[in-house]
Design an enzyme around this catalytic site. Structure first.
Site, short mmCIF file in Angstrom:
data_model
loop_
_atom_site.label_atom_id
_atom_site.label_comp_id
_atom_site.label_asym_id
_atom_site.label_seq_id
_atom_site.Cartn_x
_atom_site.Cartn_y
_atom_site.Cartn_z
N SER A 50 17.46 43.80 71.58
CA SER A 50 17.54 44.38 70.25
C SER A 50 16.24 45.13 69.91
CB SER A 50 17.87 43.28 69.24
OG SER A 50 18.41 43.83 68.06
N ASP A 163 24.73 43.72 70.38
CA ASP A 163 23.40 43.13 70.38
C ASP A 163 23.26 42.02 71.44
OD1 ASP A 163 20.94 42.00 69.71
OD2 ASP A 163 21.30 42.17 67.56
#
Length: 299
Positions: A50, A163
């Site tokens: 991320s 993610d």
């Protein structure tokens, strides 16, 4: 014949970095990297999830100073202007921020970067983590930052990627440990420090109007005992809880040589306008961790 002075210079220790996930808290990674370099460490490999993937990728391109100067100038409304709203697959398309960064930083093929780089994403359909270490850098970053329900999933090579923090918030594995003298991990899910957010010097506390304000709000205009979090704040709290537990499991399984912990309540996901404060927090936490690490090693 005497040897040149450089021949007697000690070799600088090399580091593989595992950079964790955590929204705007990930800006602390900038301070971490700058402090490591200031102390003479050479970063040979980066695995990031991320925001860790974003900061690590920009560093690998040699453009971290460009990004740092840009993000430190962002005010609250500047952050909102980078949002391209949608209600198909998530609240945000995510293309505007990626295109803004491509214009600012450029793009590169991961294989051509001067250090080993990997972005961690999650294949939502096959239910497994994906390590992206080839192809276009910003494709890998876009996949790794796609927080479910917030960002639209990123389609890449026939996969729907989201993610990486869903499965691996702090990507510590033996694979990156082998590349350097030390493995350092930076977790953005550290114990709470109850830091009070600084208010942006330009925007007012209630700058987000109407439904958007209710979506983002932490109830900061109410007494603590009656605060009701907005939808995004509640989702962030739930994600933080999940990531914190996953991080502990990962770090117990693959213990790094050094762990830098950033408090999980250091910033909300979207508070990129607090860049200077968060960068300095990363620098300070790294300095403290390195002093203990080097004292133990007699360095």
């Amino acid at each position: 014949m005497s040897q040149p002075a450089s021949a007697h210079a000690p070799r600088k220790p090399t580091v593989a970095l595992a950079l964790g996930a955590g929204g705007a808290k990930g800006l602390a990674h900038i301070g971490v990297i700058e402090e490591l370099e200031r102390r003479g460490y050479v970063i040979d490999a980066i695995a990031g999830t991320s925001m860790g993937a974003l900061i690590g990728g920009i560093y690998a391109m040699g453009k971290l100073d460009v990004y740092r100067d840009w993000v430190c100038k962002l005010a609250r409304f500047d952050v909102l202007r980078l949002v391209d709203w949608t209600f198909r697959g998530g609240l945000i398309k995510g293309e505007r921020i990626i295109e803004t960064l491509r214009e600012l930083i450029g793009d590169a093929c991961i294989e051509d970067l001067p250090l080993a780089y990997t972005a961690v994403a999650t294949d939502i359909d096959r239910e497994r983590e994906v390590w992206l270490s080839r192809g276009q850098l910003f494709d890998a970053i876009r996949a790794s930052i796609a927080i479910p329900t917030i960002f639209r999933p990123h389609a890449l090579e026939g996969r729907r990627l989201v993610d990486g923090a869903l499965l691996n918030p702090v990507p510590v594995t033996p694979l990156i440990r082998e590349r350097a003298d030390h493995l350092f991990a930076i977790s953005l899910d550290g114990p709470s420090a109850t830091l009070a957010p600084e208010r942006d010097a330009v925007a007012q506390p209630d700058a987000e109007p109407g439904w958007l304000g209710r979506l983002l709000s932490h109830g900061e205009d109410k007494p603590a005992h009656v605060r009701e979090p907005g939808a995004l704040a509640l989702l962030t709290q739930a994600m933080d809880l999940m990531q914190s537990n996953l991080s502990r499991l990962r770090l117990a399984a693959y213990e790094p040589d050094l762990l830098v912990q950033i408090p999980r309540d250091a910033a909300a996901t979207y508070e990129f306008y607090r860049a200077r404060e968060l960068i300095e927090l990363g620098r300070a936490r790294t300095r403290e961790a390195l002093e203990q690490f080097e004292a133990k090693r007699g360095g």
